[in-house]
Design a protein around this motif. Structure first.
Motif, mmCIF file in Angstrom:
data_model
loop_
_atom_site.group_PDB
_atom_site.id
_atom_site.type_symbol
_atom_site.label_atom_id
_atom_site.label_comp_id
_atom_site.label_asym_id
_atom_site.label_seq_id
_atom_site.Cartn_x
_atom_site.Cartn_y
_atom_site.Cartn_z
ATOM 1 N N LEU A 12 0.835 -1.198 0.000
ATOM 2 C CA LEU A 12 0.000 0.000 0.000
ATOM 3 C C LEU A 12 0.868 1.245 0.000
ATOM 4 N N LYS A 13 0.621 2.138 -0.943
ATOM 5 C CA LYS A 13 1.279 3.429 -0.999
ATOM 6 C C LYS A 13 0.206 4.511 -0.996
ATOM 7 N N ILE A 14 0.374 5.498 -0.139
ATOM 8 C CA ILE A 14 -0.640 6.536 0.021
ATOM 9 C C ILE A 14 -0.002 7.900 -0.132
ATOM 10 N N ASP A 15 -0.628 8.736 -0.928
ATOM 11 C CA ASP A 15 -0.226 10.139 -1.027
ATOM 12 C C ASP A 15 -0.930 10.890 0.099
ATOM 13 N N TRP A 16 -0.237 11.055 1.218
ATOM 14 C CA TRP A 16 -0.876 11.611 2.407
ATOM 15 C C TRP A 16 -1.239 13.074 2.248
ATOM 16 N N ALA A 17 -0.635 13.750 1.288
ATOM 17 C CA ALA A 17 -1.028 15.135 1.028
ATOM 18 C C ALA A 17 -2.461 15.217 0.520
ATOM 19 N N LYS A 18 -2.945 14.110 -0.053
ATOM 20 C CA LYS A 18 -4.305 14.068 -0.578
ATOM 21 C C LYS A 18 -5.264 13.327 0.355
ATOM 22 N N MET A 19 -4.763 12.883 1.485
ATOM 23 C CA MET A 19 -5.635 12.134 2.387
ATOM 24 C C MET A 19 -5.333 12.497 3.847
ATOM 25 N N PRO A 20 -5.737 13.687 4.259
ATOM 26 C CA PRO A 20 -5.530 14.061 5.669
ATOM 27 C C PRO A 20 -6.275 13.105 6.589
ATOM 28 N N THR A 21 -5.650 12.781 7.701
ATOM 29 C CA THR A 21 -6.220 11.821 8.641
ATOM 30 C C THR A 21 -6.123 12.388 10.049
ATOM 31 N N TYR A 22 -7.273 12.575 10.684
ATOM 32 C CA TYR A 22 -7.249 13.051 12.070
ATOM 33 C C TYR A 22 -8.357 12.403 12.892
ATOM 34 N N ASN A 23 -8.754 11.197 12.508
ATOM 35 C CA ASN A 23 -9.740 10.514 13.349
ATOM 36 C C ASN A 23 -9.133 10.010 14.652
ATOM 37 N N THR A 24 -7.816 10.230 14.836
ATOM 38 C CA THR A 24 -7.194 9.968 16.132
ATOM 39 C C THR A 24 -7.780 10.897 17.192
ATOM 40 N N VAL A 25 -7.663 12.193 16.968
ATOM 41 C CA VAL A 25 -8.172 13.163 17.942
ATOM 42 C C VAL A 25 -9.694 13.132 18.007
ATOM 43 N N MET A 26 -10.340 12.783 16.895
ATOM 44 C CA MET A 26 -11.794 12.663 16.905
ATOM 45 C C MET A 26 -12.230 11.529 17.820
ATOM 46 N N ALA A 27 -11.522 10.394 17.756
ATOM 47 C CA ALA A 27 -11.858 9.261 18.623
ATOM 48 C C ALA A 27 -11.632 9.611 20.087
ATOM 49 N N LEU A 28 -10.530 10.320 20.375
ATOM 50 C CA LEU A 28 -10.263 10.733 21.747
ATOM 51 C C LEU A 28 -11.375 11.627 22.281
ATOM 52 N N ALA A 29 -11.738 12.642 21.498
ATOM 53 C CA ALA A 29 -12.755 13.594 21.947
ATOM 54 C C ALA A 29 -14.122 12.926 22.057
ATOM 55 N N ALA A 30 -14.440 12.027 21.118
ATOM 56 C CA ALA A 30 -15.726 11.323 21.176
ATOM 57 C C ALA A 30 -15.790 10.426 22.400
ATOM 58 N N GLY A 31 -14.701 9.705 22.674
ATOM 59 C CA GLY A 31 -14.675 8.846 23.843
ATOM 60 C C GLY A 31 -14.788 9.636 25.130
ATOM 61 N N ALA A 32 -14.024 10.717 25.221
ATOM 62 C CA ALA A 32 -14.097 11.565 26.411
ATOM 63 C C ALA A 32 -15.482 12.176 26.550
ATOM 64 N N GLY A 33 -16.083 12.579 25.426
ATOM 65 C CA GLY A 33 -17.412 13.172 25.458
ATOM 66 C C GLY A 33 -18.464 12.212 25.967
ATOM 67 N N LEU A 34 -18.418 10.963 25.494
ATOM 68 C CA LEU A 34 -19.378 9.970 25.970
ATOM 69 C C LEU A 34 -19.233 9.731 27.467
ATOM 70 N N LEU A 35 -17.994 9.646 27.937
ATOM 71 C CA LEU A 35 -17.767 9.435 29.366
ATOM 72 C C LEU A 35 -18.258 10.623 30.188
ATOM 73 N N LEU A 36 -18.060 11.829 29.669
ATOM 74 C CA LEU A 36 -18.531 13.024 30.368
ATOM 75 C C LEU A 36 -20.055 13.041 30.460
ATOM 76 N N VAL A 37 -20.727 12.652 29.376
ATOM 77 C CA VAL A 37 -22.191 12.625 29.378
ATOM 78 C C VAL A 37 -22.701 11.652 30.440
ATOM 79 N N VAL A 38 -22.084 10.464 30.495
ATOM 80 C CA VAL A 38 -22.501 9.465 31.492
ATOM 81 C C VAL A 38 -22.264 9.978 32.908
ATOM 82 N N TYR A 39 -21.106 10.559 33.137
ATOM 83 C CA TYR A 39 -20.758 11.041 34.472
ATOM 84 C C TYR A 39 -21.696 12.168 34.905
#
Length: 246
Positions: A12-39
């Motif tokens: 697999l070869k990817i031109d990362w300039a054409k495929m920005p990826t930031y679902n890392t921080v999205m997953a962190l914020a979503a997980g933290a958000g769900l925990l905050l809602v429950v708490y």
């Protein structure tokens, strides 16, 4: 041919300039958000005192991250243009909805949160707090149910098309590239948990003293922890994927 198949056959070869990826921080914020809602939900149901401004800040920070990243991913079509355009729907749109909801909650908590559990001339009577909160949340629960049903659709698509399978070049997750249903089941299962909690919310608002809030709490706690930890793990695995596919 899927990205995993391509990775097996030619690397697999990817031109990362054409495929920005930031679902890392999205997953962190979503997980933290769900925990905050429950708490926060548990705090309100048990009548515990809380610092409204602190919750407003927490909701606002996570909501802003999800709103900005979700909005950009939703409106930039396709953001991942090298074989992953479905990421716009899977990650972008739910993050956008969750982000807007959290920002709205942050604004309310900042302006009116002090009167929720304390005697305040502008707030509801102490004996009517829970009833007031359930009536307050009822209208927005329509959208929450809608995105919950959408989560079921995402989960079904993940299972049918094994959309979450990692390529061999990705560290850790890539070791299971020959078993694409494994990661597909894991991620789809998280969306099922989120969706189940969302569709049960209107019923829980009608019976806040029933077992339903606890069921929602369990669903969102499990999903929140998984998204948080998986997002943190992806800071390593995604960096490794970029290094291995440049």
């Amino acid at each position: 041919m899927s990205p995993v198949d391509l990775a097996h056959e030619q690397g697999l070869k990817i031109d990362w300039a054409k495929m920005p990826t930031y679902n890392t921080v999205m997953a962190l914020a979503a997980g933290a958000g769900l925990l905050l809602v429950v708490y926060l939900g548990a705090t309100l149901l048990r009548g515990r005192p809380f610092v409204a401004e602190g919750w407003a800040l927490a909701f606002g920070v996570n909501g802003l991250i999800l709103f900005l990243t979700g909005l950009h991913m939703t409106l930039t079509w396709p953001l991942a243009g090298q074989g992953f355009p479905f990421d716009n729907i899977i990650f972008g749109e739910p993050s956008l909805v969750f982000g807007v909801l959290m920002l709205a909650a942050a604004f309310f908590l900042w302006k009116r949160g002090v009167g929720i559990l304390t005697e305040d001339p502008d707030g509801p009577p102490r004996t009517d707090r829970l009833s007031y909160l359930t009536r307050l949340m009822a209208p927005v629960s329509v959208l929450i149910v809608g995105i919950g049903l959408g989560c079921f659709g995402i989960a079904a698509a993940g299972w049918k098309y094994t959309l979450f399978a990692a390529p061999p070049e990705e560290p850790i997750s890539g070791h299971f590239a020959d078993h694409p249903m494994l990661e597909a089941t894991f991620i789809s299962g998280l969306y099922v948990l989120v969706g189940l909690g969302a569709v049960l919310l209107p019923l829980a608002l009608r019976s806040p003293r029933s077992v339903l809030p606890k069921v929602i709490g369990v669903c969102w706690t499990l999903a929140g922890l998984a998204f948080l930890l998986f997002g943190a793990l992806n800071y390593f695995t995604h960096i490794g994927l970029i290094v291995n596919t440049q």
